[in-house]
Design an enzyme around this catalytic site. Sequence first.
Site: not given
Ligand SMILES: Cc1cc2nc3c(=O)[nH]c(=O)nc-3n(C[C@H](O)[C@H](O)[C@H](O)COP(=O)(O)OP(=O)(O)OC[C@H]3O[C@@H](n4cnc5c(N)ncnc54)[C@H](O)[C@@H]3O)c2cc1C
Length: 607
Positions: A544
């Site tokens: 997280h």
């Molecule tokens: C294992 C796990 C379990 C979790 N369990 C829960 C849960 O049960 N309930 C809940 O509410 N939350 C949960 N979370 C947390 C939640 O999923 C995340 O907080 C949320 O998805 C974050 O969103 P984001 O858009 O910030 O990042 P992300 O959803 O991680 O998206 C970032 C994206 O950017 C891409 N990327 C990175 N760098 C580059 C680049 N340079 N060029 C192109 N693409 C790139 C990545 O591949 C990814 O697809 C969990 C997270 C994980 C990892």
Amino acid sequence: MFAFTLLLLLLPLRCVTARVTSSPSDIDGETYDYIVVGGGLAGLTVAGRLTENPSTSVLVVEAGADDRENPEVYDVYEFAVALGAGMPLDWAYPAEEGRTIEAGRTLGGSSSINGATWTRGSKAQYDAWADLLELSEASVGWNWDGMLHYMKKAENFKPPTADQIAKGAESIPAVHGSSGPVHSAFSHGMYGGPQQPAFLASAVNVSGIVHCPDLSAGEPNCVSMTPCSLNYDDNDRRSSSAQSYLTPVEGVRTNWVTLTQHLVTKILWANTTLPLVASGVEFAEYTNTTNGTTRYKAFARKEVIVAAGAIRTPALLQLSGVGDIDILSPLNITTLIDLKTVGKNLQEQTSTLTAANPTNFSADGTGPNNVIAFPSLFQLFGNASDEKIAEINASIPSWAASQAGHGYSAAALETIFRAQADVIINDKAPLIEMFYITSVAGSPTAVISNVWQLLPFSRGIVQIASTDPFEYPAIQVNYFNVSFDLDVQTAGLKLMRKIYKAPPLSELSTGEILPGPLVPDDAEGGSDADWEVWIRDVFTSVAHPVGTAAMMRRELGGVVDAHLKVYDTVNVRVVDASIFPTQLSAHLSSSVYGVAEKAADLIKAAQ
Ligand SMILES: Cc1cc2nc3c(=O)[nH]c(=O)nc-3n(C[C@H](O)[C@H](O)[C@H](O)COP(=O)(O)OP(=O)(O)OC[C@H]3O[C@@H](n4cnc5c(N)ncnc54)[C@H](O)[C@@H]3O)c2cc1C
Ligand SMILES: *[C@@H]1O[C@H](CO)[C@@H](O)[C@H](O)[C@H]1NC(C)=O
Ligand SMILES: *[C@@H]1O[C@H](CO)[C@@H](O)[C@H](O)[C@H]1NC(C)=O
Ligand SMILES: *[C@@H]1O[C@H](CO)[C@@H](O)[C@H](O)[C@H]1NC(C)=O
Ligand SMILES: *[C@@H]1O[C@H](CO)[C@@H](O)[C@H](O)[C@H]1NC(C)=O
Ligand SMILES: *[C@@H]1O[C@H](CO)[C@@H](O)[C@H](O)[C@H]1NC(C)=O
Ligand SMILES: *[C@@H]1O[C@H](CO)[C@@H](O)[C@H](O)[C@H]1NC(C)=O
Ligand SMILES: *[C@@H]1O[C@H](CO)[C@@H](O)[C@H](O)[C@H]1NC(C)=O
Ligand SMILES: *[C@@H]1O[C@H](CO)[C@@H](O)[C@H](O)[C@H]1NC(C)=O
Ligand SMILES: *[C@@H]1O[C@H](CO)[C@@H](O)[C@H](O)[C@H]1NC(C)=O
């Protein structure tokens, strides 16, 4: 003639239909209104909303592949199968002490591999976000009311069925959305055995925590059954951002292109005088067998939106010359904006798995797990609470000083820590999550609980270690660096030990086995010293991470303002978990959806 007509029909379709492709051939050199870096939870949410306007064109560049048809993605019952170092769907970022921060490397990002548990933080925690912004930005609405509106906009909640209610499911439908893209519901497989209600009752029995009907209502200091981000009417299929925002409009919208298996390697600038104007992005092929050497470019007419997640977003800013000159200069990167706090202020939670030896009861279901207890400082420390509060108040200056440095000021951290202490003390924001688990990955029925520290004062750093964009950034979480974080983890485990021993949960096991004798029990539930040794040995990172491009006043170390614009840029926004200035007492996804939905409206309003 026939063939020619067909070509005319097909060609424009191929070029303009909303599509997901891994080929850069007709994207290289093109111009779009917006370029979104990262097709994860937030990135696809923003792209989905911006492309509602048919005259707005959007390119999303995602490093991972499109794995929507992989059961490790769409089947929430397979949670955790995709996780681990070397697994294609998981970045598995290494942090210090051999720990790993999981993150989705696939379309939908972490929403495609997460545990799907659906909860929200305390009202006061969102209200505190506004307090860390300029007063003049208060009207932008970064508070509970503003966030609730957008968290609901993202959501399509299905209230529990009679069968699920009989198993203990409850909800307050008014705090959920009913027409958004992301489905939330209790599952077909919901456990009907005695274990979840027993955990709930024992938690109430020993801690004084109240049993409430819904953990998404802004008052999570309680114990309750909680739904998941899944679509009950589609066989419990995972409702990731890809499934929710992209799949329904794929092939319909002509203004949205998603390029997968390409890593954005830097932001391109039109301009090197402040404020900087981004012109687009550079990217390269990225698969599990290729780090592309060819660099492609795409251009943004309006904005570049960085949504690469809390680890990769600060890394990309640094690679692009936005960050602490003391980090960039030694790498020979020209610092265009000496924004020292890019990658600082990292806040990641810590977890420990505990277990008791089950008796022979029927779990009656397949999951996912549904029951969570969120105790506050008062339930964790009981009669010692006043002492603990005095300790927090007295220690904030030294904690701030210990976490400052590397361009982060102690005075700024002190202000942020006061806000954090205020929600812990005055609003009883939960400090610990106890996530009850009936069984792990197909193993027989067990009696397990994950116990995790939600609101660390320890602050970490993400920083690139080289100019190679394929190389993972170095991550230092500073686990338990503020001793209070370890005290909280210990208190949570001692309370869990009591819960295992209390009826009715005590009737479902023959006693705690993890840590069991590894932390000998006594009248106090074990010595703090023994607990601390065990915790430091076994703890895991929760996945997280937040705060590495925080939305705060610049003097507090903010990287983006209330419109999510990177300071000293004209048209670069960050829209993902990086912008949370402080951690929440929650599973994060509902809140990240709220941030992305709100961001989309801010961006539309600026058009
Ligand atoms: C294992 C796990 C379990 C979790 N369990 C829960 C849960 O049960 N309930 C809940 O509410 N939350 C949960 N979370 C947390 C939640 O999923 C995340 O907080 C949320 O998805 C974050 O969103 P984001 O858009 O910030 O990042 P992300 O959803 O991680 O998206 C970032 C994206 O950017 C891409 N990327 C990175 N760098 C580059 C680049 N340079 N060029 C192109 N693409 C790139 C990545 O591949 C990814 O697809 C969990 C997270 C994980 C990892
Ligand atoms: C590499 O990626 C492909 C496509 O995503 C996947 O099918 C394959 O299993 C991966 N191989 C390894 C060794 O990770
Ligand atoms: C560069 O920035 C300056 C100052 O903001 C601005 O006046 C100028 O138009 C910019 N040039 C380009 C090419 O965007
Ligand atoms: C930075 O540039 C200097 C001078 O060209 C060179 O000596 C040094 O090795 C470079 N450092 C890195 C990390 O590339
Ligand atoms: C557990 O209970 C079930 C049903 O009551 C029974 O069939 C099974 O043999 C029992 N298993 C053990 C190990 O006692
Ligand atoms: C807390 O204090 C009350 C009143 O002094 C006492 O009855 C109770 O046993 C104490 N609880 C704990 C856990 O020490
Ligand atoms: C500690 O700080 C909190 C929040 O800043 C404040 O509300 C409380 O009164 C303080 N308590 C003590 C004992 O100093
Ligand atoms: C890609 O680059 C990274 C960092 O330099 C390296 O660790 C990895 O092995 C490379 N992968 C391939 C397939 O070459
Ligand atoms: C906190 O981190 C600093 C810097 O790495 C280190 O010197 C210090 O010993 C750590 N303190 C604790 C309590 O872990
Ligand atoms: C709570 O605990 C008491 C005794 O410790 C027990 O008698 C009671 O049954 C428990 N409550 C429930 C709901 O089981």
